[in-house]
Enzyme design. Sequence first.
Site, PDB file in Angstrom:
ATOM      1  N   ARG A 104       0.863  -1.175   0.000  1.00  0.00           N
ATOM      2  CA  ARG A 104       0.000   0.000   0.000  1.00  0.00           C
ATOM      3  C   ARG A 104       0.902   1.228   0.000  1.00  0.00           C
ATOM      4  O   ARG A 104       2.113   1.133   0.122  1.00  0.00           O
ATOM      5  CB  ARG A 104      -1.013   0.010   1.149  1.00  0.00           C
ATOM      6  CG  ARG A 104      -0.669  -0.634   2.441  1.00  0.00           C
ATOM      7  CD  ARG A 104       0.375   0.076   3.300  1.00  0.00           C
ATOM      8  NE  ARG A 104       0.145   1.505   3.395  1.00  0.00           N
ATOM      9  CZ  ARG A 104       1.085   2.394   3.633  1.00  0.00           C
ATOM     10  NH1 ARG A 104       2.358   2.003   3.813  1.00  0.00           N
ATOM     11  NH2 ARG A 104       0.853   3.674   3.698  1.00  0.00           N
ATOM     12  N   ARG A 153      -7.250  -0.508  -6.881  1.00  0.00           N
ATOM     13  CA  ARG A 153      -7.618   0.562  -5.948  1.00  0.00           C
ATOM     14  C   ARG A 153      -7.835   1.838  -6.774  1.00  0.00           C
ATOM     15  O   ARG A 153      -7.124   2.054  -7.757  1.00  0.00           O
ATOM     16  CB  ARG A 153      -6.526   0.782  -4.876  1.00  0.00           C
ATOM     17  CG  ARG A 153      -6.451  -0.383  -3.882  1.00  0.00           C
ATOM     18  CD  ARG A 153      -5.559  -0.049  -2.694  1.00  0.00           C
ATOM     19  NE  ARG A 153      -6.187   0.858  -1.757  1.00  0.00           N
ATOM     20  CZ  ARG A 153      -5.543   1.393  -0.707  1.00  0.00           C
ATOM     21  NH1 ARG A 153      -4.287   1.114  -0.489  1.00  0.00           N
ATOM     22  NH2 ARG A 153      -6.178   2.220   0.112  1.00  0.00           N
ATOM     23  N   ASP A 166      -1.938  10.930  -2.217  1.00  0.00           N
ATOM     24  CA  ASP A 166      -2.334   9.866  -3.149  1.00  0.00           C
ATOM     25  C   ASP A 166      -2.697  10.426  -4.510  1.00  0.00           C
ATOM     26  O   ASP A 166      -2.590   9.735  -5.524  1.00  0.00           O
ATOM     27  CB  ASP A 166      -3.514   9.072  -2.582  1.00  0.00           C
ATOM     28  CG  ASP A 166      -3.031   8.194  -1.441  1.00  0.00           C
ATOM     29  OD1 ASP A 166      -2.913   8.703  -0.316  1.00  0.00           O
ATOM     30  OD2 ASP A 166      -2.716   7.018  -1.706  1.00  0.00           O
TER      31      ASP A 166
HETATM   32  O1  MRU Z   1      -4.488   3.254   2.155  1.00  0.00           O
HETATM   33  P1  MRU Z   1      -3.009   3.447   2.021  1.00  0.00           P
HETATM   34  O2  MRU Z   1      -2.230   2.944   3.172  1.00  0.00           O
HETATM   35  O3  MRU Z   1      -2.487   2.966   0.682  1.00  0.00           O
HETATM   36  O4  MRU Z   1      -2.850   5.033   2.017  1.00  0.00           O
HETATM   37  C1  MRU Z   1      -1.575   5.588   1.932  1.00  0.00           C
HETATM   38  C2  MRU Z   1      -1.557   7.058   2.091  1.00  0.00           C
HETATM   39  O5  MRU Z   1      -2.580   7.717   2.188  1.00  0.00           O
HETATM   40  C3  MRU Z   1      -0.223   7.724   2.048  1.00  0.00           C
HETATM   41  O6  MRU Z   1      -0.206   8.843   2.873  1.00  0.00           O
HETATM   42  C4  MRU Z   1       0.050   8.169   0.620  1.00  0.00           C
HETATM   43  O7  MRU Z   1      -0.141   7.087  -0.263  1.00  0.00           O
HETATM   44  C5  MRU Z   1       1.406   8.697   0.439  1.00  0.00           C
HETATM   45  S1  MRU Z   1       2.585   7.385   0.553  1.00  0.00           S
HETATM   46  C6  MRU Z   1       4.072   7.944   0.111  1.00  0.00           C
END
Ligand code: MRU
Length: 341
Positions: free
Chosen positions: A49, A92, A235
């Site tokens: 993730r 996702r 993201d």
């Molecule tokens: O649901 P996740 O754990 O994939 O979400 C990750 C995040 O929101 C992070 O803050 C984002 O991807 C930046 S990672 C460098």
Amino acid sequence: MTKLTVQALQWTGNALKVLDQRQLPETVAYDMYDDAAGVTEAIATMRVRGAPAIGIAAAYGVVLSAYRHYHASPDDWRDKVVVDMAMLAQSRPTAVNLFTALATMGQALNASTGNPLADLLACAERIHADDVSANHRMGELGADVIGQVKGILTHCNTGALATGGYGTALGVIRSVAGRQTVAVYAGETRPWLQGARLTVWELAQEGIPVTLIADSAAAWLMKSGAVDWVVVGADRIAANGDTANKIGTYALAVLARQHGVKFMVVAPTTTIDWGIQSGAEIEIEQRDARELLPACYHAPESLISAWNPVFDVTPAALVTAIVTERGVVLEPSETTMGNLR
Ligand code: MRU
């Protein structure tokens, strides 16, 4: 370049080795994937993730697809790879790095004439290596912007676990910690606990002291004066600087404004979606209510449900600085973001 002690993804030569982040910190376990379906599942179930890591994993997923179909279906292997790419794209919805990486791999697939397997692998390895060098560059740039600092609060996990290595927001924190003593605070990041399970573990692996807080303690921490900056990843960033990140980020930005704390977003340019004008166009992933509900409420006849959006959008107006490998944008807006194009 700094030695990487934590690695979410490793290419073994014929498979993708994935550190299973669902089991951390209790168990450090790796899974091996040798097809695109496995990589899709690993992303969807959050074994891997974090926006950049998702993109890199998908790129290797395309390589695995090509390895599988090239010999088995010599006539239409490219069509089969395209089908696998569509499957990977469904894993996702919010992190744009997934779609950026798949688009780059698609271009490599179309452009390759000589040795397509070698070309696709080279492309995936380049995406991976570029992410690591972008993170090191952002670490230095972000630390320059922050300068002297007492305390930093971060959210979710944005470190080596979430990227090709070093990290985005956590990379900046790593660079700051290399220059001076700084108090690092990590929010738990409910409901999946990326902060409590991953960030504090990863910082400890790197020898950086960290203090965990309940997400609901953030306002009181800021009120105490202990933190000067909130530093987070992203993201997907819209062309005007609106930033989608882990649920709770928006709340931190509002709190930071109230308390005179500065707010930094750190993300490579692969996280910028120039095709959308504002955060209103970002699809926010909703995950299974069971990730939030205690098991005793899981029965279908239960009267108790849960609303589980896992990202939110922070308006650009609440962001002090966006740090990318191409430079820093202060007071992001459609105009200032244009300097990164
Ligand atoms: O649901 P996740 O754990 O994939 O979400 C990750 C995040 O929101 C992070 O803050 C984002 O991807 C930046 S990672 C460098």
